[in-house]
Design a protein around this motif. Sequence first.
Motif, PDB file in Angstrom:
ATOM      1  N   ASN A 255      28.314   7.083 -56.186  1.00 26.22           N
ATOM      2  CA  ASN A 255      28.013   6.647 -54.816  1.00 26.22           C
ATOM      3  C   ASN A 255      28.229   7.739 -53.763  1.00 26.22           C
ATOM      4  N   SER A 256      28.081   8.996 -54.169  1.00 19.84           N
ATOM      5  CA  SER A 256      28.253  10.099 -53.214  1.00 19.84           C
ATOM      6  C   SER A 256      26.975  10.397 -52.445  1.00 19.84           C
ATOM      7  N   SER A 257      25.856   9.829 -52.894  1.00 21.07           N
ATOM      8  CA  SER A 257      24.591   9.991 -52.166  1.00 21.07           C
ATOM      9  C   SER A 257      23.856   8.659 -52.165  1.00 21.07           C
ATOM     10  N   SER A 258      23.279   8.358 -51.025  1.00 19.56           N
ATOM     11  CA  SER A 258      22.560   7.089 -50.879  1.00 19.56           C
ATOM     12  C   SER A 258      21.156   7.383 -50.353  1.00 19.56           C
ATOM     13  N   ALA A 259      20.139   7.080 -51.165  1.00 21.90           N
ATOM     14  CA  ALA A 259      18.748   7.351 -50.767  1.00 21.90           C
ATOM     15  C   ALA A 259      18.325   6.404 -49.652  1.00 21.90           C
ATOM     16  N   LEU A 260      17.572   6.931 -48.702  1.00 22.42           N
ATOM     17  CA  LEU A 260      17.064   6.133 -47.584  1.00 22.42           C
ATOM     18  C   LEU A 260      15.568   5.900 -47.749  1.00 22.42           C
ATOM     19  N   THR A 261      15.121   4.719 -47.359  1.00 27.69           N
ATOM     20  CA  THR A 261      13.688   4.432 -47.415  1.00 27.69           C
ATOM     21  C   THR A 261      13.016   4.807 -46.096  1.00 27.69           C
ATOM     22  N   GLU A 262      13.799   4.858 -45.029  1.00 28.01           N
ATOM     23  CA  GLU A 262      13.251   5.197 -43.713  1.00 28.01           C
ATOM     24  C   GLU A 262      13.119   6.708 -43.565  1.00 28.01           C
ATOM     25  N   MET A 263      12.144   7.132 -42.760  1.00 29.27           N
ATOM     26  CA  MET A 263      11.961   8.547 -42.466  1.00 29.27           C
ATOM     27  C   MET A 263      11.880   8.711 -40.949  1.00 29.27           C
ATOM     28  N   GLY A 264      12.393   9.818 -40.456  1.00 23.44           N
ATOM     29  CA  GLY A 264      12.419  10.052 -39.023  1.00 23.44           C
ATOM     30  C   GLY A 264      13.739   9.570 -38.450  1.00 23.44           C
ATOM     31  N   LYS A 265      14.347  10.368 -37.579  1.00 26.78           N
ATOM     32  CA  LYS A 265      15.697  10.082 -37.095  1.00 26.78           C
ATOM     33  C   LYS A 265      15.820   8.722 -36.431  1.00 26.78           C
ATOM     34  N   SER A 266      14.868   8.345 -35.586  1.00 24.85           N
ATOM     35  CA  SER A 266      14.987   7.077 -34.849  1.00 24.85           C
ATOM     36  C   SER A 266      15.014   5.877 -35.793  1.00 24.85           C
ATOM     37  N   LYS A 267      14.208   5.932 -36.864  1.00 24.14           N
ATOM     38  CA  LYS A 267      14.203   4.834 -37.831  1.00 24.14           C
ATOM     39  C   LYS A 267      15.450   4.847 -38.697  1.00 24.14           C
ATOM     40  N   ILE A 268      15.896   6.052 -39.063  1.00 24.24           N
ATOM     41  CA  ILE A 268      17.080   6.167 -39.918  1.00 24.24           C
ATOM     42  C   ILE A 268      18.317   5.608 -39.223  1.00 24.24           C
ATOM     43  N   VAL A 269      18.540   5.991 -37.966  1.00 20.47           N
ATOM     44  CA  VAL A 269      19.760   5.555 -37.270  1.00 20.47           C
ATOM     45  C   VAL A 269      19.771   4.060 -36.954  1.00 20.47           C
ATOM     46  N   SER A 270      18.627   3.410 -37.070  1.00 19.50           N
ATOM     47  CA  SER A 270      18.610   1.955 -36.877  1.00 19.50           C
ATOM     48  C   SER A 270      18.547   1.201 -38.206  1.00 19.50           C
ATOM     49  N   SER A 271      18.608   1.944 -39.319  1.00 18.46           N
ATOM     50  CA  SER A 271      18.532   1.304 -40.638  1.00 18.46           C
ATOM     51  C   SER A 271      19.850   0.637 -41.009  1.00 18.46           C
ATOM     52  N   LYS A 272      19.770  -0.322 -41.912  1.00 14.48           N
ATOM     53  CA  LYS A 272      20.946  -1.067 -42.386  1.00 14.48           C
ATOM     54  C   LYS A 272      21.962  -0.128 -43.036  1.00 14.48           C
ATOM     55  N   GLU A 273      21.472   0.794 -43.891  1.00 13.68           N
ATOM     56  CA  GLU A 273      22.359   1.708 -44.606  1.00 13.68           C
ATOM     57  C   GLU A 273      23.146   2.601 -43.644  1.00 13.68           C
ATOM     58  N   TYR A 274      22.454   3.129 -42.651  1.00 16.91           N
ATOM     59  CA  TYR A 274      23.096   4.009 -41.674  1.00 16.91           C
ATOM     60  C   TYR A 274      24.191   3.252 -40.923  1.00 16.91           C
TER      61      TYR A 274
END
Length: 200
Positions: free
Chosen positions: A157-176
Motif C-alpha cells: 500500500n505504498s502507492s495508490s493508482a488514481l483514475t483521475e487526471m489533472g490536478k483539479s480533478k485529482i484534489v477533489s477525488s475520494k482517494e486524495y
Amino acid sequence: MRKILFVLLLIPTLILSACYSSNEASINDLPVTKLTGSFSIDVNDLTQIVGDADYVFVAEVTDEVETLYKHPVTIETENGPKEVSDPYTKYAIQVVDNIKGKLKNNKKFDILKAGGISQDKESIVLYENDELLQVGKYYILAAYAQPDGSLLVSGPNSSSALTEMGKSKIVSSKEYKEYKEAFKNEMKSERKRFKSSHEM
C-alpha cells in the motif's frame, strides 16, 4: 533499386518491432512472486502509512528508467549455488501536489520502487498489496528519504493508482481526500529520518 533499398531498410525495423512486442508481452506474462515482510506499522492503516513516510504526494510517472539489483545473497538450488538480488525499479516522476512534505512541483526526478523484474527475468517480485507503477499514470506515493537524499517507495500500500487526471480533478477525488484526512490524523512513527534532495 529503390524498392530493394526500401525493403532492406524496412527489415531491421520490423525485426526490432517484433522483438519489442514480444518483450512487452513476455513481461506481462511473467508470474508474480509475492514478498512478505514484518513491518513496524499496520500497512493497512492509512494514518500509520502516512505517519511513517517522510513524504506523501501525487505524481505522474513519466518514464521507467531501469531496474537495479541490490543486496545479493547466494542460495543453494537443485542446480547448485545461485546468486539472487532484490529488484528495485527506477522511475522518472513529476510531482503534481504535496500532501506531506514539500517536494519540487513540475520538475522531473527519479525515485526507486521496491520490486520489479527478477534478475533471472523469470518473475516479477513485489510485496503483497503492491504493484509496479505504469508510465503515464498518476499515483499517490508514500516515500522514504534515504541517507543520500533519494526517495524510496517500498512496501504494501505504498502507492495508490488514481483514475483521475489533472490536478483539479485529482484534489477533489475520494482517494486524495482520504490521504489528506489521514495526514491530519497521522500516527507518526519514531525513527531516524532523512531529507530529500528534491525538496523545494
